[in-house]
Design an enzyme around this catalytic site. Structure first.
Site, PDB file in Angstrom:
ATOM      1  N   HIS A 263       0.877  -1.190   0.000  1.00 61.88           N
ATOM      2  CA  HIS A 263       0.000   0.000   0.000  1.00 61.88           C
ATOM      3  C   HIS A 263       0.909   1.233   0.000  1.00 61.88           C
ATOM      4  O   HIS A 263       1.732   1.386  -0.892  1.00 61.88           O
ATOM      5  CB  HIS A 263      -0.916  -0.124   1.224  1.00 61.88           C
ATOM      6  CG  HIS A 263      -2.046   0.835   1.326  1.00 61.88           C
ATOM      7  ND1 HIS A 263      -2.422   1.688   0.318  1.00 61.88           N
ATOM      8  CD2 HIS A 263      -2.922   1.089   2.361  1.00 61.88           C
ATOM      9  CE1 HIS A 263      -3.457   2.419   0.711  1.00 61.88           C
ATOM     10  NE2 HIS A 263      -3.780   2.074   1.953  1.00 61.88           N
ATOM     11  N   HIS A 304      -1.988  -2.452  -9.571  1.00 60.61           N
ATOM     12  CA  HIS A 304      -2.987  -1.874  -8.668  1.00 60.61           C
ATOM     13  C   HIS A 304      -4.222  -2.742  -8.667  1.00 60.61           C
ATOM     14  O   HIS A 304      -4.586  -3.291  -9.706  1.00 60.61           O
ATOM     15  CB  HIS A 304      -3.365  -0.448  -9.107  1.00 60.61           C
ATOM     16  CG  HIS A 304      -4.026   0.309  -8.020  1.00 60.61           C
ATOM     17  ND1 HIS A 304      -5.371   0.248  -7.791  1.00 60.61           N
ATOM     18  CD2 HIS A 304      -3.504   1.103  -7.051  1.00 60.61           C
ATOM     19  CE1 HIS A 304      -5.660   0.988  -6.733  1.00 60.61           C
ATOM     20  NE2 HIS A 304      -4.552   1.513  -6.270  1.00 60.61           N
ATOM     21  N   ASP A 362       2.947   5.449  -6.757  1.00 64.41           N
ATOM     22  CA  ASP A 362       4.124   5.338  -5.895  1.00 64.41           C
ATOM     23  C   ASP A 362       5.416   5.276  -6.679  1.00 64.41           C
ATOM     24  O   ASP A 362       6.474   5.654  -6.182  1.00 64.41           O
ATOM     25  CB  ASP A 362       3.996   4.111  -4.985  1.00 64.41           C
ATOM     26  CG  ASP A 362       2.965   4.345  -3.910  1.00 64.41           C
ATOM     27  OD1 ASP A 362       2.986   5.431  -3.333  1.00 64.41           O
ATOM     28  OD2 ASP A 362       2.127   3.467  -3.677  1.00 64.41           O
TER      29      ASP A 362
HETATM   30  N1  CMC Z   1       5.311  -7.246  -9.964  1.00 61.54           N
HETATM   31  C1  CMC Z   1       5.199  -8.452 -10.527  1.00 61.54           C
HETATM   32  N2  CMC Z   1       4.032  -9.126 -10.633  1.00 61.54           N
HETATM   33  C2  CMC Z   1       2.939  -8.528 -10.132  1.00 61.54           C
HETATM   34  C3  CMC Z   1       2.975  -7.261  -9.518  1.00 61.54           C
HETATM   35  C4  CMC Z   1       4.230  -6.604  -9.456  1.00 61.54           C
HETATM   36  N3  CMC Z   1       4.314  -5.393  -8.898  1.00 61.54           N
HETATM   37  N4  CMC Z   1       1.746  -6.920  -9.105  1.00 61.54           N
HETATM   38  C5  CMC Z   1       0.940  -7.945  -9.419  1.00 61.54           C
HETATM   39  N5  CMC Z   1       1.652  -8.912 -10.049  1.00 61.54           N
HETATM   40  C6  CMC Z   1       1.119 -10.168 -10.626  1.00 61.54           C
HETATM   41  C7  CMC Z   1       0.710 -11.152  -9.538  1.00 61.54           C
HETATM   42  O1  CMC Z   1       1.787 -11.998  -9.196  1.00 61.54           O
HETATM   43  C8  CMC Z   1      -0.418 -11.895 -10.232  1.00 61.54           C
HETATM   44  O2  CMC Z   1       0.152 -12.796 -11.155  1.00 61.54           O
HETATM   45  P1  CMC Z   1      -0.597 -14.193 -11.516  1.00 61.54           P
HETATM   46  O3  CMC Z   1      -1.919 -13.792 -12.112  1.00 61.54           O
HETATM   47  O4  CMC Z   1       0.308 -14.878 -12.462  1.00 61.54           O
HETATM   48  O5  CMC Z   1      -0.753 -14.902 -10.204  1.00 61.54           O
HETATM   49  C9  CMC Z   1      -1.121 -10.807 -11.053  1.00 61.54           C
HETATM   50  O6  CMC Z   1      -0.096  -9.826 -11.324  1.00 61.54           O
HETATM   51  C10 CMC Z   1      -2.296 -10.122 -10.328  1.00 61.54           C
HETATM   52  O7  CMC Z   1      -1.790  -9.554  -9.098  1.00 61.54           O
HETATM   53  P2  CMC Z   1      -2.486  -9.644  -7.676  1.00 61.54           P
HETATM   54  O8  CMC Z   1      -1.424  -9.780  -6.638  1.00 61.54           O
HETATM   55  O9  CMC Z   1      -3.580 -10.660  -7.701  1.00 61.54           O
HETATM   56  O10 CMC Z   1      -3.131  -8.212  -7.597  1.00 61.54           O
HETATM   57  P3  CMC Z   1      -3.721  -7.496  -6.306  1.00 61.54           P
HETATM   58  O11 CMC Z   1      -4.823  -6.638  -6.794  1.00 61.54           O
HETATM   59  O12 CMC Z   1      -4.058  -8.494  -5.248  1.00 61.54           O
HETATM   60  O13 CMC Z   1      -2.499  -6.615  -5.761  1.00 61.54           O
HETATM   61  C11 CMC Z   1      -0.961  -4.804  -5.540  1.00 61.54           C
HETATM   62  C12 CMC Z   1      -2.325  -5.271  -6.103  1.00 61.54           C
HETATM   63  C13 CMC Z   1      -0.852  -3.305  -5.704  1.00 61.54           C
HETATM   64  C14 CMC Z   1      -0.900  -5.148  -4.033  1.00 61.54           C
HETATM   65  C15 CMC Z   1       0.175  -5.533  -6.307  1.00 61.54           C
HETATM   66  O14 CMC Z   1       0.117  -5.189  -7.676  1.00 61.54           O
HETATM   67  C16 CMC Z   1       1.548  -5.187  -5.740  1.00 61.54           C
HETATM   68  O15 CMC Z   1       1.978  -5.792  -4.747  1.00 61.54           O
HETATM   69  N6  CMC Z   1       2.265  -4.180  -6.342  1.00 61.54           N
HETATM   70  C17 CMC Z   1       3.549  -3.756  -5.825  1.00 61.54           C
HETATM   71  C18 CMC Z   1       3.353  -2.851  -4.618  1.00 61.54           C
HETATM   72  C19 CMC Z   1       2.854  -1.480  -4.997  1.00 61.54           C
HETATM   73  O16 CMC Z   1       3.373  -0.823  -5.893  1.00 61.54           O
HETATM   74  N7  CMC Z   1       1.835  -1.015  -4.243  1.00 61.54           N
HETATM   75  C20 CMC Z   1       1.291   0.334  -4.392  1.00 61.54           C
HETATM   76  C21 CMC Z   1      -0.117   0.336  -4.927  1.00 61.54           C
HETATM   77  S1  CMC Z   1      -0.589   2.003  -5.439  1.00 61.54           S
HETATM   78  C22 CMC Z   1      -0.679   2.889  -3.951  1.00 61.54           C
HETATM   79  C23 CMC Z   1      -1.939   2.604  -3.207  1.00 61.54           C
HETATM   80  O17 CMC Z   1      -3.004   3.040  -3.662  1.00 61.54           O
HETATM   81  O18 CMC Z   1      -1.850   1.966  -2.142  1.00 61.54           O
END
Ligand code: CMC
Length: 426
Positions: A263, A304, A362
């Site tokens: 986050h 995201h 971010d």
């Molecule tokens: N790098 C590599 N792979 C990724 C990433 C990433 N940053 N983000 C998601 N994926 C992959 C994930 O492994 C999954 O792959 P598969 O379908 O093969 O299993 C797919 O993309 C879908 O991801 P998810 O984890 O199911 O998505 P989510 O909605 O649960 O998580 C997130 C969203 C923001 C937590 C995640 O994208 C992440 O951890 N990003 C990095 C941290 C980050 O930049 N966070 C700031 C978000 S913006 C600020 C805010 O509003 O808080």
């Protein structure tokens, strides 16, 4: 719109009503399901609307973000943060007089009782400022506990003004304590962002030397972070607040949720990641690590939950980031080179394209804050400052209408009932 949804449980058909959204996705009202002896299952709330709200709207597919109906791009171009705070809290853009009254109310609440400084002295030098800020906000719960009446709209508004006024002061105190430097008093003659920066980087009794470029970039960062509907930290504030707890305690819970790298902690994690990569030649290696299912590494600042097109905040931030680089004459910073290469590779790679993983706010806020010389440990604190009006507006919205304590259920997968076994027989 679909009026009703039917589901069949063991041959019995049940009708569930739907609710129409003013914009975006309609919802199925599943509240009646409990009477049928069933719960819905949705870990991570992927398909669940936890409340109704009139504050912020996101269209993740179109990359749209509206605060009270106004596009984030227009607000970032034309407003300042305190005007946006007033909009989020009150629902309408303030008139000139309303804005003056609001700004005056914020300015008169910026100073914090000097006894309060003892809270910071309990922390070791070098403690992370997010830990100190969370604790300091909990400390406000003690300071104002007796006089708060959460059922009274005026009392709630006073709390909101106090939090917006005091968060820059507390954040700067945490920063100064971490550095072993003395606190700088708030200066009511300065704008909101400049005052925060001056409390961090200035000296008491000396005029502010914060440049206009930097204070306006900071103000824009605050606007872009001000609200984001039911994200993890806002949902935490709502959930805590639903117990009727002290609002400062509820906000402190939100600060904890924000700190995580998935986050708000992502902006700091972006910089840590760029430092770890260390050289442009290693970017590809890290992109491959992020794609490897056996490696927990993720590219920080990408992806995201809601935006599956682009993050509109990131677009504004990207433009502001380039403007800041230009004005500051930043050209060949090695970390920024790595960031640019990372962005290019990730945008062209099928893994990221298929999963709709775009640079998020971010990613650009991290590199902008770095370019304007903000120490990394302050990044998530700056997100906290920005998000304060969103948290407190959601808390106020929840308390302004009937609500229930947030109490989810579970799918139990543990042991069946069994006999206790004495310690000698285990
Ligand atoms: N790098 C590599 N792979 C990724 C990433 C990433 N940053 N983000 C998601 N994926 C992959 C994930 O492994 C999954 O792959 P598969 O379908 O093969 O299993 C797919 O993309 C879908 O991801 P998810 O984890 O199911 O998505 P989510 O909605 O649960 O998580 C997130 C969203 C923001 C937590 C995640 O994208 C992440 O951890 N990003 C990095 C941290 C980050 O930049 N966070 C700031 C978000 S913006 C600020 C805010 O509003 O808080």
């Amino acid at each position: 719109m679909i009026q009703k949804v039917q589901i069949t449980i063991d041959g019995k058909t049940i009708e569930l009503p739907t609710m129409e959204a003013k914009e975006g996705t309609n919802v199925i009202d599943v509240r009646g399901l409990i009477a049928e002896g069933m719960f819905t299952y949705d870990p991570g709330f992927l398909s669940t609307a936890s409340c109704d709200s009139a504050i912020t709207y996101i269209d993740g597919d179109a990359g749209v973000l509206l605060y009270r109906g106004y596009e984030i791009e227009q607000l970032a171009d034309n407003s300042n943060h305190l005007e946006v705070c007033s909009l989020l809290l009150n629902g309408e853009l303030p008139s000139e007089t309303e804005l003056q009254t609001f700004v005056a109310s914020i300015k008169e609440k910026q100073t914090i009782d000097s006894k309060f400084q003892q809270i910071f002295n309990g922390f070791t030098q070098g403690a992370h400022p997010m830990a100190m800020v969370g604790s300091a906000i909990s400390g406000l719960a003690a300071l104002f506990h007796e006089e708060i009446d959460i059922t009274n709209a005026d009392s709630r508004m006073t709390t909101a003004h106090r939090l917006i006024a005091m968060i820059p002061t507390l954040a700067a105190m945490a920063y100064k304590h971490g550095r072993g430097e003395s606190f700088v008093e708030p200066d009511a003659s300065l704008g909101y962002a400049e005052n925060f920066l001056n409390m961090c980087f200035g000296e008491t009794g000396k005029p502010s030397t914060i440049s206009r470029t930097i204070s306006s970039a900071m103000d824009k960062i605050f606007i872009l972070h001000a609200d984001h509907e039911q994200n993890a930290s806002t949902s935490t504030v709502r959930m805590s607040g639903s117990t009727d707890c002290n609002p400062y305690a509820a906000i402190s819970a939100g600060v904890s949720a924000l700190w995580g790298p998935a986050h708000g902690g992502a902006n700091e994690a972006v910089l840590d990641m760029l430092n770890e990569i260390g050289d442009v030649s290693r970017v590809e290696e890290y992109v491959n690590k992020a794609k490897d299912k056996n490696d927990p590494f993720k590219l920080m600042g990408f992806g995201h939950r809601v935006y599956k097109n682009f993050d509109p905040r990131a677009k504004v931030m990207e433009a502001s980031c380039h403007a800041v680089f230009e004005e500051l004459g930043v050209k060949d910073d090695p970390l920024l080179e790595i960031a640019k290469r990372l962005e290019t590779i990730a945008r062209e790679d099928d893994y990221f394209i298929e999963r709709k993983l775009y640079p998020n706010i971010d990613f650009y806020s991290g590199i902008t804050l770095k370019a304007i010389g903000i120490p990394t440990e302050l990044f998530t604190v700056i997100f906290t400052l920005g998000r304060m009006p969103g948290w407190i507006s959601h808390w106020n919205e929840m308390l302004s209408a009937p609500y229930k304590i947030a109490r989810p259920r579970q799918l139990y997968l543990g042991e069946h009932q069994r006999e206790y076994v004495g310690i000698n027989n285990r």
